[in-house]
Design an enzyme around this catalytic site. Sequence first.
Site, PDB file in Angstrom:
ATOM      1  N   GLY A  54     -34.793  12.283   5.341  1.00  0.00           N
ATOM      2  CA  GLY A  54     -33.471  11.719   5.588  1.00  0.00           C
ATOM      3  C   GLY A  54     -33.218  10.523   4.689  1.00  0.00           C
ATOM      4  N   CYS A  55     -32.309   9.684   5.086  1.00  0.00           N
ATOM      5  CA  CYS A  55     -31.953   8.500   4.302  1.00  0.00           C
ATOM      6  C   CYS A  55     -33.184   7.650   4.025  1.00  0.00           C
ATOM      7  CB  CYS A  55     -30.901   7.684   5.051  1.00  0.00           C
ATOM      8  SG  CYS A  55     -30.492   6.128   4.240  1.00  0.00           S
ATOM      9  N   PHE A  56     -33.384   7.281   2.770  1.00  0.00           N
ATOM     10  CA  PHE A  56     -34.593   6.539   2.421  1.00  0.00           C
ATOM     11  C   PHE A  56     -34.609   5.113   2.953  1.00  0.00           C
ATOM     12  CE2 PHE A  56     -32.663   6.759  -2.155  1.00  0.00           C
ATOM     13  CZ  PHE A  56     -31.563   5.983  -1.797  1.00  0.00           C
ATOM     14  N   TRP A  57     -33.474   4.586   3.374  1.00  0.00           N
ATOM     15  CA  TRP A  57     -33.466   3.222   3.906  1.00  0.00           C
ATOM     16  C   TRP A  57     -34.408   3.079   5.092  1.00  0.00           C
ATOM     17  CZ3 TRP A  57     -27.403   2.950   4.327  1.00  0.00           C
ATOM     18  CH2 TRP A  57     -26.848   2.838   3.045  1.00  0.00           C
TER      19      TRP A  57
END
Length: 232
Positions: A54-57
């Site tokens: 998913g989102c790397f953040w």
Amino acid sequence: MRLPTLVGTAFAALAAIAALPLVRAHSESAVQIDAPKVDATPAEGLQTAVLAGGCFWGIQAVYQHTKGVTKAVSGYAGGDKKDADYHTVSNGRTGHAESVQVTFDPKQISYGQILQVFFSVAHNPTELNRQGPDSGPQYRTEIFPQTEEQAKIAKAYVAQLDAAKAFPRPIVTKTGTMKATFYPAEAYHQDYAFNNPGNPYIAFNDAPKVENLKRMFPALYRDKPVLVADAK
């Protein structure tokens, strides 16, 4: 689709406060799982793991708070260098997945423990080509083994968790792409969760992951994150 990255201070604060009950509910999505039966033995020197979920953040934030990790960098893996930029990857047709390169000391944390955190608190490994509010193959769940040993451990762990029915649905995490080149993301994506705690996307989707790491893996949790900016 993600909320805009730039929001007014007042709006962000109000939205974050309003989202607190939802954050608590969302934080319950972590799953308690057994450690891998097949794991690496401690070795000299730093090693790397490349993970997409998913989102790397949020993935980056989790590993920045994990003991034994010396660096966690957001970026792209699975595609070509010419396509390794955020706007191009966002079209979902590059072969890249938003990924995080985790550098770790195997004497402090094993590759198997890195994967245990990945499957337990960092993301949901049963969602195909999506993660939370984000959809598309660039948000897929994938492990990019850097060595044959890592590939063996990853495949064995997926099989172990599926056999134990650790999740209500089968794991869809890919493990077969060996030594995929990792391309660091743009500077504004690095340390994003740390730099933008008031962003509602971070408050709802990513802050709970770090809280779950602290709650479920207290021996692996570090309060002060290791930041890309500090490494520079």
